[in-house]
Structure formats: structure tokens, C-alpha cells
Enzyme design. Structure first.
Site, PDB file in Angstrom:
ATOM      1  CG  HIS A  52      39.361   5.753   7.596  1.00 52.68           C
ATOM      2  ND1 HIS A  52      38.481   4.708   7.833  1.00 52.68           N
ATOM      3  CD2 HIS A  52      40.416   5.541   8.426  1.00 52.68           C
ATOM      4  CE1 HIS A  52      38.992   3.908   8.748  1.00 52.68           C
ATOM      5  NE2 HIS A  52      40.160   4.390   9.123  1.00 52.68           N
ATOM      6  CG  PHE A 109      31.305   9.638   3.593  1.00 50.48           C
ATOM      7  CD1 PHE A 109      31.528  10.988   3.384  1.00 50.48           C
ATOM      8  CD2 PHE A 109      31.069   8.839   2.488  1.00 50.48           C
ATOM      9  CE1 PHE A 109      31.516  11.535   2.100  1.00 50.48           C
ATOM     10  CE2 PHE A 109      31.052   9.362   1.198  1.00 50.48           C
ATOM     11  CZ  PHE A 109      31.281  10.715   1.015  1.00 50.48           C
ATOM     12  CG  HIS A 110      34.803   5.654   7.503  1.00 52.38           C
ATOM     13  ND1 HIS A 110      35.762   4.853   6.922  1.00 52.38           N
ATOM     14  CD2 HIS A 110      33.638   5.349   6.872  1.00 52.38           C
ATOM     15  CE1 HIS A 110      35.219   4.105   5.984  1.00 52.38           C
ATOM     16  NE2 HIS A 110      33.927   4.393   5.921  1.00 52.38           N
ATOM     17  N   PRO A 111      33.645   9.461  10.537  1.00 47.06           N
ATOM     18  CG  PRO A 111      31.927  11.013  10.933  1.00 47.06           C
ATOM     19  CD  PRO A 111      32.455  10.056   9.894  1.00 47.06           C
TER      20      PRO A 111
END
Length: 552
Positions: A297, A471-473
């Protein structure tokens, strides 16, 4: 020199949210020996536990792996910092603590793509199983789990005004984002307990550390999985300056996250043949999808200067303000130090043609140029908005077969035309909300990206200038049965035996919200699958054909 430690039934690699939960569930059977390996250290850094301390954990090599992306053409050539937790609890020790499941449609799409057992009706009970919700047990929430969910303990007038402005635009106020449809505006619920961060270590690991059949080792760099006769038999890792083999009788489960899990697979000889051959790694099993399908995101951080109110900027930049924050937190664990990074959220459609909300807002009573830098000295709030379902896809690949070299992380942000279109829509929508009557008493003035930017081309260029990771890998060990998929619906790695992946890397598509609690759910599902297979094996070994375990 290598030595072989004793053998375990299950070896789990990575003590983030998934690894901590799996260690808890699998060690509940005292007959099963479970080993949990973590490359980072203990989660005993004080700023981990004070919620606002995320500002001192991100970018700190004590708590963060401090990865960097490749330079991103879609972000005007910028390389971004890419935080990942480096302690027990993984990224749940440094994240924003937001409890979010996503939308029912996310999981229904997973199931429709050939992953039975992953629809919303299947995963909702798993979310509830691990949950300890402040409101008690309901049709939507659990009350007997370990993953504590609470209301936030502090509010800001500027955020209340933003919520009212959103309502004036037409975004309904809601109290709960976690009932399958998260459209609306409200305050996030958080993984805290009485104003203290509630990470995966506290929830799942610390309560069971005294189990004699559970071993937890920190500071173990997992190099690769060792195979014997086509089956995953051990993890080769570096521990206390020695090479060690951690052997598994039943299974090895990778829970090292969207960056770590594909890297371990690739170093083990499982991945794209051209990459492995170029790095001199023997190809054990060619799986082109390992490391691909990276999704994240991208947040666009719109900053507005305001008047006639206080924000965290003034409080944190004042010696008296700092003292007051500290005293308030010591008194009742509330005040600004108990804040999650984002307090107010909103989910909305970027245009009416969207089937469900495709934008998420994280609204904060603060502003800064970038994480790790001081807060601005002027009063301001930040309305970060991200495209929940990006079309751009990137990759994570090892740069060397040696552990010391960081992986190559290329999210490929804004490379798809649809993502650029949604980015421009998101900036326009934010401006419309901020212009509503509810915010006029605070005279908001756009600081970033700047009100002079108006055309489609200018707004898309602005997105590349202000965009940064939230920070949503996910997605780099994608679940499915296609040529580019890595694990099946039972999370077993295609083409080998005794090896699963259970973390955010298995998501076929990113969920419509924050990713930590969906990762907890994935681990809960993995535990269910592993234990069901073990029980089925035991039945086949010890129950004569035609008989059952049921007493007549």
C-alpha cells in the site's frame, strides 16, 4: 564447522505474528517438540512497548532491519526505507498497532481463485479464535483469544473535525471496521492493553515459554532449508558464530514474512531458475513465482497546516509539553504517548464505479517530512491515503547466496496506469473533504503536495513525489495452483514435501486494510491445517481400516 542440534517435530522460522502464534498452537500438544527460530533479538527495548515509541523503532537498527527499496521510477527515482521488525514479535513490535481484517470480498476472491477454505465465512471464525476484544464475544468478535483489541485512549479535536467533515462529504461514521465491509469513517481499534503495545510476543509466545516442549532461539540467521530425499529435513542457520542444523521430523514452516520467506526459499534452491543459476545456487525445484507478486500500500501523505487548535507538533516540540505527556502516561497510560501512529481512519470509494471502498485514510494529528525526522514546528495534521487494491506488482530477490547481503526489494510503485489514476482521484477527494464546513474553523492550508497542483498530470507527478510505503508488503510466496504460485491452499510449497509458508507472503492479493491481523489469521489457519493433517496421519497409522476413533 557444522554441528547438528537435536531433532524437533516442527521447526518454525521467524518469530513475527505468524511464528509466535504457530509456536503457541503447535506446542499445545506436549508430545510434540517445537523449535522457533528468530534472526533478531529480544523485544526488551522500552520504546517498543510505549505506543508512540514507533517513532524511535522505525529506522533503528536495534529493532528494524532497515531495508531499502531499489530506486523507484514511479516515485521520481526515490529509494524508500522499508521497515521490518528485527525482534521477537517481528513487525508487530514496531507497527501502527491497528486491528484491521480487510473486507469480506478480499477473502472470497482468494477462494474463487482456487483456494478452498479461504472465503470470508471460513476465515471469520479464525479471526475470532485468536481475538480478545474489549467488547466481549459477539457475532463479529472473539473474547477468549490472546490478540488483545482495545479502543484508543486519547482524542484530538482536529480529528473529530475531520470525521465530521467526512460525514458532510457523505462518508458515514462507523464504530467498527471489522464486520466484512469497512466503508465509513471512525477511530481505529488497536492492539494495546491498558495503553501499552500488545505485540505477538506478549499475546502468543510469552504465556507459553515455560512449556518444556517449546524452544525459542534468537539471533539465528536462517540460511536455507536442507532437503533429504525430496523432503525438507532441516534448517541450516548461523547461531552464536556457528553453523547449525536444526532438524525437523514433521515439518518446517517459514514465517519470515514477505521479504524473508522468499529469500530463504531462493537460497534453498527454490525459485526462478535464471536468478538461482546467476548466483551459483543449485536449482532444487524451479518455482518462478518465488519473490514475485510483491504488493504494498503506497500512502500519499497530504499535510495541512491549521490554526486555532493544538496538534502533537506543538506538544512534542515544547519542553513543558513533553513533560506533560510523560506525566500523563505515568498516571493512567493515556495521553499522546499512548497514541497509535494513526488514530482516525476512513474507507471510501475513489469513484462510484468501485464495487467497494478502495481507499483507506490514516489521519494523524501531526506532520513531518519523513519518518525518522522531527515533527514540524507548526500545527498540522496529515491525511495519508492509500490505494487498497494496487495493480502494480514488484519483486523481492536475494542479491547473493550469502546472508550478509540485503535482498533486492523492488515494489515497482505506480507502474500501472490504474494506480496513477486512483492516486490523482485520492488527492482530489482529500481536498474536497478538507474543504468541508466542519474544518473551516481551523483554516486548513495545504502544505503538501501544494494547492497549485491541479491537472491530472500534476497530481500524478505529485503522487510520485509524496508517496511512501505504509509498511504492508505481501504476496511474494503467492497461494494458488497456477504456474507462478508458490504454495497450495494448505500452504504447502509446490513440488517439495515437509515445507510450508505461513505469513503475509502467501496472500494472492493484498487485503483491503492493514496486514498484521490478517497475518495472525493466516497462522491460525496454518495451525488448523497442520494439526488436521497430523491427526489424519495418526489415524491412518493406528486405526485399522473400517474402524473409527468414535466409541460405539
Amino acid at each position: 564447522m557444522s554441528s547438528a542440534l537435536r531433532t524437533y517435530d516442527y521447526v518454525i522460522v521467524g518469530a513475527g505474528p505468524a511464528g509466535c502464534l504457530l509456536a503457541n498452537r503447535l506446542s499445545a500438544d506436549p508430545t510434540q517438540q517445537v523449535l522457533l527460530l528468530e534472526a533478531g533479538g529480544q523485544d526488551n527495548y522500552p520504546w517498543i512497548h510505549i505506543p508512540v515509541g514507533y517513532l524511535f523503532c522505525i529506522g533503528n537498527p536495534r529493532t528494524d532491519w532497515c531495508y531499502k527499496t531499489e530506486a523507484q521510477p514511479g516515485l521520481q527515482g526515490r529509494a524508500l526505507s522499508y521497515p521490518r521488525g528485527k525482534v521477537l514479535g517481528g513487525s508487530s513490535s514496531i507497527n501502527g498497532m491497528i486491528y484491521m481484517r480487510g473486507q469480506a470480498g478480499d477473502y472470497d476472491r482468494w477462494a474463487a481463485q482456487g483456494n478452498p477454505g479461504w472465503a470470508w465465512k471460513d476465515v471469520l471464525p479464525l479471526f475470532k479464535r485468536s481475538e480478545l476484544h474489549f467488547a466481549g464475544g459477539t457475532d463479529w468478535h472473539g473474547s477468549e483469544g490472546e490478540w488483545r483489541v482495545e479502543r484508543q485512549r486519547y482524542a484530538w479535536p482536529i480529528l473529530d473535525a475531520f470525521r465530521e467533515a467526512a460525514a458532510q462529504y457523505g462518508i458515514a461514521s462507523v464504530d467498527d471496521f471489522n464486520t466484512g465491509s469497512n466503508e465509513g469513517c471512525g477511530y481505529f481499534q488497536v492492539n494495546q492493553r491498558s495503553g501499552i503495545r500488545w505485540n505477538a510476543t506478549k499475546a502468543f509466545l510469552r504465556p507459553v515459554l515455560k512449556r518444556p516442549n517449546l524452544t525459542v532461539l534468537t539471533g539465528v540467521d536462517a540460511q536455507r532449508v536442507v532437503f533429504e530425499n525430496g523432503r525438507a529435513a532441516a534448517v541450516n542457520g548461523r547461531w552464536q558464530d556457528r553453523d547449525e542444523l536444526f532438524r525437523a521430523r514433521r515439518e518446517i514452516i517459514l514465517c519470515a514474512g514477505a521479504i524473508g520467506s522468499p529469500a530463504i526459499l531462493q537460497r534453498s534452491g527454490i525459485g526462478p531458475r535464471p536468478l538461482l543459476e546467476r548466483l551459483g545456487i543449485p536449482v532444487l525445484h524451479e518455482l518462478p513465482g518465488v519473490g514475485g507478486n510483491l504488493q504494498d500500500h503506497l500512502q500519499l501523505r497530504l499535510i495541512y497546516q491549521v490554526s486555532n487548535t493544538r496538534t502533537l507538533n506543538q506538544v512534542a516540540n515544547s519542553p513543558w509539553g513533553k513533560m506533560g505527556m510523560g506525566l500523563r502516561y505515568l498516571y493512567d497510560r493515556s495521553g499522546p504517548l499512548a497514541m497509535a501512529p494513526s488514530q482516525l481512519g476512513a474507507f471510501v470509494k475513489s469513484d462510484p464505479e468501485q464495487p467497494s471502498a478502495n481507499l483507506q485514510y490514516h489521519v494523524q494529528p501531526l506532520s513531518l517530512e519523513r519518518f525518522g525526522e522531527p515533527l514540524h514546528r507548526f500545527a498540522a495534521f496529515t491525511a495519508s491515503v492509500c490505494n487498497l487494491r494496487p495493480m502494480s506488482r514488484g519483486r523481492v530477490d536475494i542479491a547473493s547466496k550469502e546472508l550478509a547481503q540485503a535482498p533486492v526489494i523492488d515494489p515497482n510503485y505506480l507502474s500501472h496506469p490504474q494506480d496513477l489514476k486512483v492516486a490523482a482521484q485520492a488527492i482530489r477527494l482529500t481536498r474536497t473533504i478538507v474543504s468541508s464546513a466542519a474544518l473551516r474553523p481551523f483554516a486548513p492550508q495545504e502544505y503538501l503536495p501544494g494547492p497549485e497542483l491541479q491537472t491530472e498530470e500534476q497530481l500524478q507527478e505529485a503522487a510520485g513525489k509524496i508517496g511512501t510505503t505504509i509498511f504492508h508488503p505481501v504476496g511474494t510466496c503467492r497461494m494458488g495452483n497456477g504456474a507462478d504460485d508458490v504454495v497450495d491452499a494448505a500452504l504447502r510449497v509446490h513440488g517439495v514435501q515437509g515445507l510450508r509458508v505461513a505469513d503475509a507472503s502467501i496472500m494472492p492479493q493484498i487485503v483491503s486494510g492493514n496486514t498484521c491481523s490478517p497475518t495472525v489469521m493466516i497462522a491460525e489457519k496454518a495451525a488448523q491445517l497442520i494439526l488436521a493433517e497430523r491427526d489424519a496421519l495418526l489415524r491412518s497409522q493406528f486405526i485399522p481400516e473400517g474402524e473409527s476413533l468414535t466409541t460405539p
